[in-house]
Design an enzyme around this catalytic site. Structure first.
Site, PDB file in Angstrom:
ATOM      1  N   GLY A  39     -12.735  14.072  -4.223  1.00  0.00           N
ATOM      2  CA  GLY A  39     -13.538  14.722  -5.258  1.00  0.00           C
ATOM      3  C   GLY A  39     -14.816  13.956  -5.509  1.00  0.00           C
ATOM      4  O   GLY A  39     -15.312  13.224  -4.645  1.00  0.00           O
ATOM      5  N   PRO A  42     -17.624  11.290  -7.168  1.00  0.00           N
ATOM      6  CA  PRO A  42     -17.617   9.873  -7.557  1.00  0.00           C
ATOM      7  C   PRO A  42     -17.318   9.697  -9.054  1.00  0.00           C
ATOM      8  O   PRO A  42     -16.632   8.759  -9.445  1.00  0.00           O
ATOM      9  CB  PRO A  42     -19.040   9.408  -7.226  1.00  0.00           C
ATOM     10  CG  PRO A  42     -19.507  10.347  -6.146  1.00  0.00           C
ATOM     11  CD  PRO A  42     -18.862  11.663  -6.441  1.00  0.00           C
ATOM     12  N   VAL A  81     -15.331  11.485 -11.061  1.00  0.00           N
ATOM     13  CA  VAL A  81     -13.883  11.553 -11.330  1.00  0.00           C
ATOM     14  C   VAL A  81     -13.150  10.450 -10.553  1.00  0.00           C
ATOM     15  O   VAL A  81     -12.137   9.924 -11.019  1.00  0.00           O
ATOM     16  CB  VAL A  81     -13.326  12.965 -11.018  1.00  0.00           C
ATOM     17  CG1 VAL A  81     -11.829  13.030 -11.283  1.00  0.00           C
ATOM     18  CG2 VAL A  81     -14.041  14.021 -11.861  1.00  0.00           C
ATOM     19  N   GLY A  82     -13.701  10.065  -9.408  1.00  0.00           N
ATOM     20  CA  GLY A  82     -13.111   8.958  -8.642  1.00  0.00           C
ATOM     21  C   GLY A  82     -12.978   7.702  -9.506  1.00  0.00           C
ATOM     22  O   GLY A  82     -11.975   6.987  -9.447  1.00  0.00           O
ATOM     23  N   GLU A 134     -11.782   9.612  -1.559  1.00  0.00           N
ATOM     24  CA  GLU A 134     -12.654  10.355  -0.634  1.00  0.00           C
ATOM     25  C   GLU A 134     -13.692  11.044  -1.500  1.00  0.00           C
ATOM     26  O   GLU A 134     -13.424  12.077  -2.104  1.00  0.00           O
ATOM     27  CB  GLU A 134     -11.822  11.383   0.149  1.00  0.00           C
ATOM     28  CG  GLU A 134     -10.792  10.777   1.090  1.00  0.00           C
ATOM     29  CD  GLU A 134     -11.426  10.257   2.386  1.00  0.00           C
ATOM     30  OE1 GLU A 134     -12.562  10.634   2.694  1.00  0.00           O
ATOM     31  OE2 GLU A 134     -10.768   9.457   3.074  1.00  0.00           O
ATOM     32  N   CYS A 163     -18.719  18.112   1.678  1.00  0.00           N
ATOM     33  CA  CYS A 163     -19.045  16.721   1.316  1.00  0.00           C
ATOM     34  C   CYS A 163     -19.863  16.010   2.390  1.00  0.00           C
ATOM     35  O   CYS A 163     -20.612  15.092   2.076  1.00  0.00           O
ATOM     36  CB  CYS A 163     -17.765  15.951   1.047  1.00  0.00           C
ATOM     37  SG  CYS A 163     -16.632  15.996   2.443  1.00  0.00           S
TER      38      CYS A 163
HETATM   39  P1  NAD Z   1     -14.048  16.896  -8.947  1.00  0.00           P
HETATM   40  O1  NAD Z   1     -14.137  15.414  -8.914  1.00  0.00           O
HETATM   41  O2  NAD Z   1     -14.649  17.606 -10.096  1.00  0.00           O
HETATM   42  O3  NAD Z   1     -12.500  17.372  -8.932  1.00  0.00           O
HETATM   43  C1  NAD Z   1     -11.584  16.904  -7.969  1.00  0.00           C
HETATM   44  C2  NAD Z   1     -10.179  16.946  -8.546  1.00  0.00           C
HETATM   45  O4  NAD Z   1     -10.143  16.100  -9.697  1.00  0.00           O
HETATM   46  C3  NAD Z   1      -9.725  18.330  -9.004  1.00  0.00           C
HETATM   47  O5  NAD Z   1      -8.370  18.513  -8.626  1.00  0.00           O
HETATM   48  C4  NAD Z   1      -9.857  18.274 -10.508  1.00  0.00           C
HETATM   49  O6  NAD Z   1      -8.894  19.057 -11.186  1.00  0.00           O
HETATM   50  C5  NAD Z   1      -9.641  16.810 -10.826  1.00  0.00           C
HETATM   51  N1  NAD Z   1     -10.390  16.371 -12.010  1.00  0.00           N
HETATM   52  C6  NAD Z   1     -11.581  16.853 -12.468  1.00  0.00           C
HETATM   53  N2  NAD Z   1     -11.958  16.188 -13.578  1.00  0.00           N
HETATM   54  C7  NAD Z   1     -10.987  15.279 -13.828  1.00  0.00           C
HETATM   55  C8  NAD Z   1     -10.802  14.306 -14.857  1.00  0.00           C
HETATM   56  N3  NAD Z   1     -11.697  14.137 -15.837  1.00  0.00           N
HETATM   57  N4  NAD Z   1      -9.696  13.541 -14.806  1.00  0.00           N
HETATM   58  C9  NAD Z   1      -8.785  13.692 -13.816  1.00  0.00           C
HETATM   59  N5  NAD Z   1      -8.923  14.605 -12.834  1.00  0.00           N
HETATM   60  C10 NAD Z   1      -9.994  15.394 -12.840  1.00  0.00           C
HETATM   61  O7  NAD Z   1     -14.622  17.388  -7.561  1.00  0.00           O
HETATM   62  P2  NAD Z   1     -14.843  18.872  -7.062  1.00  0.00           P
HETATM   63  O8  NAD Z   1     -15.939  19.476  -7.884  1.00  0.00           O
HETATM   64  O9  NAD Z   1     -13.540  19.582  -6.979  1.00  0.00           O
HETATM   65  O10 NAD Z   1     -15.354  18.612  -5.567  1.00  0.00           O
HETATM   66  C11 NAD Z   1     -16.675  18.294  -5.274  1.00  0.00           C
HETATM   67  C12 NAD Z   1     -16.853  16.823  -5.016  1.00  0.00           C
HETATM   68  O11 NAD Z   1     -15.885  16.362  -4.105  1.00  0.00           O
HETATM   69  C13 NAD Z   1     -18.190  16.518  -4.349  1.00  0.00           C
HETATM   70  O12 NAD Z   1     -18.720  15.330  -4.874  1.00  0.00           O
HETATM   71  C14 NAD Z   1     -17.829  16.329  -2.888  1.00  0.00           C
HETATM   72  O13 NAD Z   1     -18.729  15.554  -2.142  1.00  0.00           O
HETATM   73  C15 NAD Z   1     -16.505  15.670  -3.021  1.00  0.00           C
HETATM   74  N6  NAD Z   1     -15.709  15.871  -1.816  1.00  0.00           N
HETATM   75  C16 NAD Z   1     -15.443  14.814  -1.032  1.00  0.00           C
HETATM   76  C17 NAD Z   1     -14.731  15.005   0.145  1.00  0.00           C
HETATM   77  C18 NAD Z   1     -14.389  13.874   1.063  1.00  0.00           C
HETATM   78  O14 NAD Z   1     -13.542  14.081   1.923  1.00  0.00           O
HETATM   79  N7  NAD Z   1     -14.982  12.717   0.934  1.00  0.00           N
HETATM   80  C19 NAD Z   1     -14.290  16.279   0.495  1.00  0.00           C
HETATM   81  C20 NAD Z   1     -14.586  17.325  -0.354  1.00  0.00           C
HETATM   82  C21 NAD Z   1     -15.287  17.121  -1.510  1.00  0.00           C
END
Ligand code: NAD
Length: 453
Positions: free
Chosen positions: A188, A190, A192-193, A210, A244
């Site tokens: 997801g 950075p 939320v990471g 990731e 991504c």
């Molecule tokens: P996101 O970080 O918003 O959400 C990812 C997951 O985290 C979801 O399941 C969501 O429910 C959960 N989440 C959201 N907010 C949260 C919180 N406050 N606390 C705990 N969990 C929470 O990301 P997204 O919008 O779903 O995806 C887009 C991002 O992901 C982009 O930055 C993209 O580059 C990245 N991404 C990376 C890869 C990779 O393999 N490196 C692949 C796909 C997407």
């Protein structure tokens, strides 16, 4: 009332029973995943089309087949990957057996995003199950149709004492993260990471993150512009730019920009027609929130190609922006949509300096007819992955690690690396019960005689 406690307790008990350890059990789970894909292909394609307007081609290559290949590779290699790895010994242990045992961590949490909602749930799952873990999958709540299939259909294909899908958005996931897991695999943003890593730190749980970021794409003057345009447009507009590893912006000279613009226009028209909104091959933006964010980005610099949008359809046209400034939002945030800004640089040195000044990206691209130029970009920058003269093809090579570095993430997976990611490499030494006279040399009192040993 904790909504997750019972599920997690059930999975922990299953892991402690040892039922996930035999190769036969692991292979049965992988075969279950395979049947899930084969028997529900149409359902999955429909869900992906509803969530992202994904074409059957995109669903096949970037969600279904890619997951199937990962399952096939794990099934083919499972026993070899599980084998203890013998390692050399030293003088003091030369009569012993030293090896690395690939041990499952235990209870693994996989958190997935919405942009490849099937593949980015299944690929980590393949590694985690192959390595003998129990798994909780938390798919994205934003890709609702795919989430529904994962929650309602997938568990029927797996042993439900060892696997569960839990649902929820930020609040529920926050609550889930209060629990102790033995490994967390997060894909997801950075932002939320950091939340996930902070929650994991409370339990000293290891993580793979990731993440995303802005992936530079350097285009040298020594290039065929049409070839570059075809490749960049294909990978930028794939899944409507919501990838991504998509090239996020182009760095090139003003002369190259002038040659690229007509070729980018012709590539876009060839791919998606005169009216890309009606093209079955162009995905749509996932949500209203992202649509509004992307529409704001269209006001950065000047629109050279595209620029149209339609809120009722969450449609943003494949767009190229020129004359953008480094300080504008389109050059500061990950675009994650079908918008491609071009930044001008006067030289390769300036391009490299531009890339190095920013966070390390997940992927980096360099186009040139000169292999020296491509190799220089590779040598003088850092990124999770790199591809010379194309878009994100490097991530289709299962023997290459897939992951970020610095702000684009930590850890990696795919192929055998997925198995290793979800396995603890336990250091084992089996010694003999005898030979005590030899071993006794190390015991005190230490005299000049045994110090010589
Ligand atoms: P996101 O970080 O918003 O959400 C990812 C997951 O985290 C979801 O399941 C969501 O429910 C959960 N989440 C959201 N907010 C949260 C919180 N406050 N606390 C705990 N969990 C929470 O990301 P997204 O919008 O779903 O995806 C887009 C991002 O992901 C982009 O930055 C993209 O580059 C990245 N991404 C990376 C890869 C990779 O393999 N490196 C692949 C796909 C997407």
């Amino acid at each position: 009332m904790d909504p997750f406690a019972d599920t997690l307790q059930r999975l922990r008990e299953a892991f402690d029973s040892g039922c996930t350890r035999p190769a036969e059990f692991r292979a049965a789970q992988l075969k279950g995943l395979s049947r899930f894909l084969q028997e529900n292909k149409q359902l999955l394609q429909e869900a992906l089309a509803q969530d992202l307007h994904k074409s059957a081609f995109e669903s096949e290559v970037s969600e279904i087949s890619i997951s199937q290949n990962e399952i096939n590779s794990a099934l083919r290699n499972l026993r070899a990957w599980m084998k203890d790895e013998k390692v050399p010994t030293n003088l003091a242990t030369q009569l012993d057996s030293a090896f690395i045992r690939k041990e499952p961590f235990g209870l693994v949490l996989v958190i997935a995003p919405w942009n490849y909602p099937l593949n980015l749930s299944l690929e980590p799952l393949v590694g985690a199950l192959a390595a003998g873990n129990c798994v909780v999958l938390k798919p994205s709540e934003i890709s609702k149709s795919t989430e529904k299939v994962l929650a309602e259909v997938l568990p029927r294909y797996l042993d439900q004492s060892c696997f569960a899908v839990v649902l929820g958005g930020p609040q529920e996931t926050g609550q889930l993260l209060e629990h102790k897991f033995d490994y967390i695999f997060f894909t997801g943003s950075p932002r939320v990471g950091k939340i996930v890593m902070a929650a994991a730190a409370k339990h000293l749980t290891p993580v793979t993150l990731e993440l995303g970021g802005k992936n530079p794409c350097y285009v040298d003057d020594n290039c065929d512009p049409q070839t570059v345009a075809n490749r960049v447009a294909f990978f930028r507009y794939f899944n409507s730019g919501q990838t991504c590893v998509a090239p996020d912006y182009i760095l090139c000279s003003p002369e190259m920009q002038a040659r690229l613009l007509p070729t980018l226009q012709s590539a876009t028209t060839r791919f998606y027609g005169e009216d890309p909104q009606s093209s079955p091959d162009l995905g749509h933006v996932i949500s209203e929130k992202n649509f509004l964010r992307l529409r704001r980005l269209l006001s950065c610099g000047r629109v050279a190609i595209g620029g149209q949008s339609d809120e009722s359809d969450r449609y943003i046209a494949p767009t190229v922006l020129v004359g953008v400034q480094e300080t504008e939002p389109v050059m500061r945030e990950e675009i994650f949509g079908p918008i491609l800004p071009i930044m001008n640089v006067r030289s390769l040195d300036e391009a490299i300096e531009f890339i190095r000044r920013r966070e390390k990206p997940l992927a980096l691209y360099a186009f040139s007819n000169s292999s020296q130029v491509v190799k220089r970009v590779l040598a003088q920058t850092s990124s999770g992955g790199f591809c010379g003269n194309d878009g994100f093809m490097h991530m289709t090579v299962a023997s290459l690690p897939f992951g970020g570095v610095g702000a684009s993430g930590m850890g990696s997976y795919h192929g055998k690396l997925s198995f290793d990611t979800f396995s603890h490499p336990r250091a084992c030494l089996l010694r003999r019960p005898g030979l005590e006279k030899v071993y006794a040399l190390r015991y005190p009192p230490h005299t000049p005689r045994n110090l010589r040993v």
